[in-house]
Design a protein around this motif. Sequence first.
Motif, PDB file in Angstrom:
ATOM      1  N   GLY A  53      15.684   6.316   3.442  1.00 50.01           N
ATOM      2  CA  GLY A  53      16.384   5.590   4.499  1.00 50.01           C
ATOM      3  C   GLY A  53      15.528   4.490   5.098  1.00 50.01           C
ATOM      4  N   MET A  54      14.255   4.792   5.394  1.00 49.42           N
ATOM      5  CA  MET A  54      13.364   3.787   5.963  1.00 49.42           C
ATOM      6  C   MET A  54      13.122   2.626   4.999  1.00 49.42           C
ATOM      7  SD  MET A  54      10.522   6.287   7.791  1.00 49.42           S
ATOM      8  CE  MET A  54       9.469   4.922   8.331  1.00 49.42           C
ATOM      9  N   ALA A  55      13.128   2.930   3.700  1.00 50.48           N
ATOM     10  CA  ALA A  55      12.884   1.901   2.695  1.00 50.48           C
ATOM     11  C   ALA A  55      14.142   1.114   2.341  1.00 50.48           C
ATOM     12  CB  ALA A  55      12.326   2.556   1.426  1.00 50.48           C
ATOM     13  N   ASP A 101       4.742   0.458   7.501  1.00 50.22           N
ATOM     14  CA  ASP A 101       3.917  -0.730   7.288  1.00 50.22           C
ATOM     15  C   ASP A 101       3.898  -1.141   5.819  1.00 50.22           C
ATOM     16  OD1 ASP A 101       2.031  -2.685   8.502  1.00 50.22           O
ATOM     17  OD2 ASP A 101       0.612  -1.769   7.101  1.00 50.22           O
ATOM     18  N   SER A 102       4.223  -0.221   4.933  1.00 53.61           N
ATOM     19  CA  SER A 102       4.230  -0.521   3.494  1.00 53.61           C
ATOM     20  C   SER A 102       5.350  -1.479   3.111  1.00 53.61           C
ATOM     21  CB  SER A 102       4.378   0.772   2.687  1.00 53.61           C
ATOM     22  OG  SER A 102       3.383   1.705   3.034  1.00 53.61           O
ATOM     23  N   HIS A 128      -2.598   5.653   6.169  1.00 56.09           N
ATOM     24  CA  HIS A 128      -2.758   4.207   6.057  1.00 56.09           C
ATOM     25  C   HIS A 128      -4.120   3.894   5.443  1.00 56.09           C
ATOM     26  CE1 HIS A 128      -2.732  -0.048   7.000  1.00 56.09           C
ATOM     27  NE2 HIS A 128      -1.471   0.064   7.379  1.00 56.09           N
ATOM     28  N   VAL A 129      -4.151   2.972   4.500  1.00 57.47           N
ATOM     29  CA  VAL A 129      -5.396   2.653   3.803  1.00 57.47           C
ATOM     30  C   VAL A 129      -6.474   2.180   4.776  1.00 57.47           C
ATOM     31  CG1 VAL A 129      -4.709   0.265   3.264  1.00 57.47           C
ATOM     32  CG2 VAL A 129      -6.373   1.443   1.797  1.00 57.47           C
ATOM     33  N   ALA A 137      -0.840   4.278   2.134  1.00 55.64           N
ATOM     34  CA  ALA A 137       0.280   3.440   2.527  1.00 55.64           C
ATOM     35  C   ALA A 137      -0.261   2.209   3.237  1.00 55.64           C
ATOM     36  CB  ALA A 137       1.234   4.210   3.437  1.00 55.64           C
ATOM     37  N   GLY A 138       0.601   1.209   3.373  1.00 50.48           N
ATOM     38  CA  GLY A 138       0.207  -0.043   4.007  1.00 50.48           C
ATOM     39  C   GLY A 138       0.731  -1.216   3.204  1.00 50.48           C
TER      40      GLY A 138
END
Length: 363
Positions: free
Chosen positions: A275-277, A346-347, A235-236, A183-184
Amino acid sequence: MTTGKPTVVVTGVSGNLGLRLLPQLTDFSVIGLDIAPPKTEQSIRFIRMDLGTEDSCQALYNLFKETRPFSVVHLAFVIDPMRTGVLDVDRMWQINVAGTARVMEAITEANRNEDSGVRQFIFPSSVSAYGPDLPGPVTEEFALEAHTLPYAIHKRESDGVVQQRAPALRSCSAYILRPHIFAGATVENYLLGAFRGTPNGKGKRAEKMRKEGKRLPCLLPYGQKYLDNKIQFVHVDDMARLIAWILKREPEVRRLTILNVAGRGEPLTFAGCIGMAHAELKRVPGKWAMRAVLKFLWKAGISSIPPEAVPYMTGQYIMNTDRLKKFLGDDYEKVVRHSIADAFADSFKAPSPAGAAQRLAAH
């Protein structure tokens, strides 16, 4: 490269993880291998090489004998056929599985009767190697049962290649890292693509949709269990820090270390991710219907998510990372800085201009 610094060879250096790793390697002389040069201003020696070809093994052997690298980080792997243009599954296998074997064969031969050969080999496997529906947070001893999706199958097979060949590396430590979904802001993959809703296909309709800022809905079959399924991310940049941390430690001779890797904290649910997206959720009658829709979007060049990804978008697969915490000890929170939730959030931030270029790279 006679800088006095230890040399590290990074295959797949032009991919996203490679580009995130490079800033962590200022203490090393870096030799980067890929089919196209990395978009970076960092000073490295770049060599164009296709690990999907048989002659790459000899080329690697010659390179290792010439440069005597301390470490090899093997990142070269085709993840997204649509984005990389490698649509032939046999060609993918040659790069992913046979390519991994070629790298290890070259290390084995270069280390033969050598007191100063390669001392570390690092390979990122994947949570997907375990399969798409797990009974709970699995440890590193759990069986690798990936199926259906070529990327996951190739990770499972490559993981097996490394396990089988590690003892033959002679005085070289091998590390298999099994990260959960990257992710990121700079990352592109199937799962993030599903939550982002970006029409990443190669067709004209997808291009028009992107220009108009339109999003595809997030698909799930009917049933509460699909919303309740748990998922992890890493996170990458945390993955890059982990690789750099391993590179800087004293390697154990002739040892294989396998580590599950995920962000800190509790897993998210699919409902929480939606929901977050701020994604639009569309329910379909079952997995068969979801596969049919994805197949249509794939063939129409609208989406880059292959229909074979359905089990990995509807299953629950989470890992136990206790071994990673013990391995890193007091440095755990210095290396794994993001929680699972923060990594996912963060993505959905806009990447920097440099990061925007990295999103087009092949990992």
